[in-house]
Design a protein around this motif. Structure first.
Motif, PDB file in Angstrom:
ATOM      1  N   VAL A  58      32.202  48.857 -44.451  1.00 10.47           N
ATOM      2  CA  VAL A  58      33.503  49.308 -43.958  1.00 10.47           C
ATOM      3  C   VAL A  58      34.462  48.132 -43.976  1.00 10.47           C
ATOM      4  O   VAL A  58      34.074  46.988 -44.242  1.00 10.47           O
ATOM      5  N   ASN A  59      35.721  48.390 -43.664  1.00  9.21           N
ATOM      6  CA  ASN A  59      36.747  47.341 -43.699  1.00  9.21           C
ATOM      7  C   ASN A  59      37.092  46.826 -42.309  1.00  9.21           C
ATOM      8  O   ASN A  59      38.251  46.528 -42.010  1.00  9.21           O
ATOM      9  N   ASN A  60      36.094  46.734 -41.451  1.00 12.86           N
ATOM     10  CA  ASN A  60      36.349  46.279 -40.078  1.00 12.86           C
ATOM     11  C   ASN A  60      36.866  44.840 -40.040  1.00 12.86           C
ATOM     12  O   ASN A  60      37.643  44.477 -39.152  1.00 12.86           O
ATOM     13  N   MET A  61      36.422  44.011 -40.970  1.00 17.38           N
ATOM     14  CA  MET A  61      36.891  42.616 -40.968  1.00 17.38           C
ATOM     15  C   MET A  61      38.387  42.545 -41.229  1.00 17.38           C
ATOM     16  O   MET A  61      39.101  41.767 -40.595  1.00 17.38           O
ATOM     17  N   ALA A  62      38.864  43.371 -42.174  1.00 14.55           N
ATOM     18  CA  ALA A  62      40.298  43.391 -42.444  1.00 14.55           C
ATOM     19  C   ALA A  62      41.070  43.968 -41.256  1.00 14.55           C
ATOM     20  O   ALA A  62      42.143  43.472 -40.893  1.00 14.55           O
ATOM     21  N   GLU A  63      40.529  45.014 -40.641  1.00 11.16           N
ATOM     22  CA  GLU A  63      41.195  45.605 -39.485  1.00 11.16           C
ATOM     23  C   GLU A  63      41.260  44.612 -38.326  1.00 11.16           C
ATOM     24  O   GLU A  63      42.238  44.579 -37.577  1.00 11.16           O
ATOM     25  N   THR A  64      40.226  43.799 -38.180  1.00 10.18           N
ATOM     26  CA  THR A  64      40.244  42.786 -37.119  1.00 10.18           C
ATOM     27  C   THR A  64      41.351  41.769 -37.347  1.00 10.18           C
ATOM     28  O   THR A  64      42.064  41.365 -36.413  1.00 10.18           O
ATOM     29  N   PHE A  65      41.530  41.356 -38.593  1.00 11.09           N
ATOM     30  CA  PHE A  65      42.590  40.393 -38.891  1.00 11.09           C
ATOM     31  C   PHE A  65      43.965  41.030 -38.707  1.00 11.09           C
ATOM     32  O   PHE A  65      44.897  40.385 -38.214  1.00 11.09           O
ATOM     33  N   TYR A  66      44.118  42.298 -39.105  1.00  7.41           N
ATOM     34  CA  TYR A  66      45.409  42.983 -38.910  1.00  7.41           C
ATOM     35  C   TYR A  66      45.752  43.084 -37.428  1.00  7.41           C
ATOM     36  O   TYR A  66      46.918  42.931 -37.036  1.00  7.41           O
ATOM     37  N   ALA A  67      44.742  43.359 -36.585  1.00  9.40           N
ATOM     38  CA  ALA A  67      44.998  43.420 -35.151  1.00  9.40           C
ATOM     39  C   ALA A  67      45.335  42.043 -34.588  1.00  9.40           C
ATOM     40  O   ALA A  67      46.099  41.934 -33.612  1.00  9.40           O
ATOM     41  N   TYR A  68      44.798  41.007 -35.201  1.00  9.90           N
ATOM     42  CA  TYR A  68      45.068  39.644 -34.740  1.00  9.90           C
ATOM     43  C   TYR A  68      46.514  39.231 -35.015  1.00  9.90           C
ATOM     44  O   TYR A  68      47.097  38.454 -34.261  1.00  9.90           O
ATOM     45  N   ILE A  69      47.121  39.761 -36.064  1.00 11.65           N
ATOM     46  CA  ILE A  69      48.495  39.402 -36.422  1.00 11.65           C
ATOM     47  C   ILE A  69      49.443  40.583 -36.220  1.00 11.65           C
ATOM     48  O   ILE A  69      50.492  40.657 -36.859  1.00 11.65           O
ATOM     49  N   ILE A  70      49.089  41.499 -35.315  1.00  9.71           N
ATOM     50  CA  ILE A  70      49.863  42.719 -35.150  1.00  9.71           C
ATOM     51  C   ILE A  70      51.302  42.429 -34.729  1.00  9.71           C
ATOM     52  O   ILE A  70      52.250  43.087 -35.187  1.00  9.71           O
ATOM     53  N   GLU A  71      51.506  41.447 -33.863  1.00  3.49           N
ATOM     54  CA  GLU A  71      52.864  41.142 -33.407  1.00  3.49           C
ATOM     55  C   GLU A  71      53.665  40.432 -34.485  1.00  3.49           C
ATOM     56  O   GLU A  71      54.866  40.662 -34.626  1.00  3.49           O
ATOM     57  N   ALA A  72      53.018  39.577 -35.244  1.00  3.58           N
ATOM     58  CA  ALA A  72      53.741  38.834 -36.283  1.00  3.58           C
ATOM     59  C   ALA A  72      54.133  39.721 -37.460  1.00  3.58           C
ATOM     60  O   ALA A  72      55.099  39.414 -38.159  1.00  3.58           O
ATOM     61  N   ARG A  73      53.441  40.817 -37.686  1.00  5.81           N
ATOM     62  CA  ARG A  73      53.705  41.665 -38.855  1.00  5.81           C
ATOM     63  C   ARG A  73      55.065  42.338 -38.790  1.00  5.81           C
ATOM     64  O   ARG A  73      55.594  42.761 -39.816  1.00  5.81           O
TER      65      ARG A  73
END
Length: 317
Positions: A58-73
């Protein structure tokens, strides 16, 4: 059907994959056909290469990184990149300090998986073939474990690089430590080597050096070459190149006759678009020889192509 799907996707070997697929067929035969039509070899663990040393499907690693930069996006591009750089810069330092304090040989999450495998290993019966090759049995299921090749029939050790309960039971049989058989990529030294990269700090725009611009007025709207047309390179035509004589004849024709004389006279064009020069080209009728046309009641005379009537031309074409 959802659970049947995940059982197929997370099966580590062909036997488990076949059993999960059979369960899916019993629930819905069409669903099993749709599952096979999606090419399971691309996303099921049973078909992943063992060189990857991971069982992630699954793509959980990518989702974890997206959540880590959610405010900066949601910020402007420049500020977004600066926030991501600052977050990663501080994260590398904190993770390095956290890992250096630990006294374990492998990473903490890998150690947690090993502890679970150690608890389950007591359920197996071990049969030694050699000092490094074992047959591990649980109920009616039996697998082979090779401590030298670091492989197991269940394929979990092969795929992840972390000994599963079968391998841990065989390791305990020779009084070894499972941590010594973990792949090197999960060791503490490998983790510290991966985060040794240091991102330098960067001041704000206010402290950036001033640079003299040489073309401040040069933009898309004021570009002096914006109306200049760049001709693309000529493409080579398909088919065999024409002979030199035909090219010379075409050049001579286009240079001596006006444009309308070449395009507005259908009686002067053969098949393929080649011109018939007046007084030279002839058309062959049925049964006639080369360069002549035979008519009823006439001899083998040569007829000029420019004297043809319109119906005769259509019948030839």
């Amino acid at each position: 059907m959802k659970m049947c799907f995940w059982n197929c996707a997370k099966a580590y070997n062909q036997a488990d994959f076949g059993a999960a697929l059979s369960d899916l067929r019993e629930v819905d035969h069409k669903a099993a056909g749709a599952f096979l039509a999606c090419n399971p070899t691309l996303f099921c663990r049973a078909f992943i290469s063992t060189r990857s040393k991971t069982d992630v499907v699954v793509n959980n690693m990518a989702e974890t990184f997206y959540a880590y930069i959610i405010e900066a996006r949601y910020k402007h591009l420049l500020y977004m990149l600066e926030d991501i750089r600052t977050s990663i810069m501080t994260r590398l330092v904190s993770k390095k300090a956290e890992m250096e304090k630990l006294t374990v040989t492998v990473c903490p999450r890998v150690q947690a998986r090993l502890e679970e495998a150690k608890k389950k290993s007591v359920e197996y019966s071990i049969f030694s073939s050699t000092t490094t090759l074992f047959q591990v049995k649980q109920g009616i299921d039996e697998v082979n474990v090779d401590l030298v090749a670091r492989t197991c029939t269940c394929k979990r050790w092969d795929l992840t690089g972390i000994p599963y309960s079968h391998a841990v039971a065989a390791i305990f049989e020779i009084h070894g430590q499972p941590e010594d058989y973990v792949d090197d990529m999960y060791k503490k030294e490998a983790f510290l080597g991966a985060i040794m990269v240091q991102l330098p700090p960067c001041p704000s725009q206010r402290h950036w050096p001033k640079v003299e611009m040489t073309s401040t007025a040069h933009n898309k709207r004021r570009c002096p070459d914006k109306d200049r047309v760049v001709e693309p390179p000529a493409k080579r035509g398909r088919g065999r190149p024409r002979s030199i004589n035909s090219q010379r004849e075409e050049v001579a024709t286009t240079s001596t006759q006006p444009h309308h004389a070449l395009t507005a006279q259908p009686t002067r064009i053969r098949r393929g678009g080649r011109m018939i020069m007046a007084g030279r080209g002839t058309t062959r009728g049925r049964g006639a020889g080369r360069g002549t046309t035979r008519r009823r009641g006439s001899g083998r005379g040569r007829v000029n192509s420019s004297t043809y009537s319109l119906p005769s031309v259509f019948s030839i074409l």
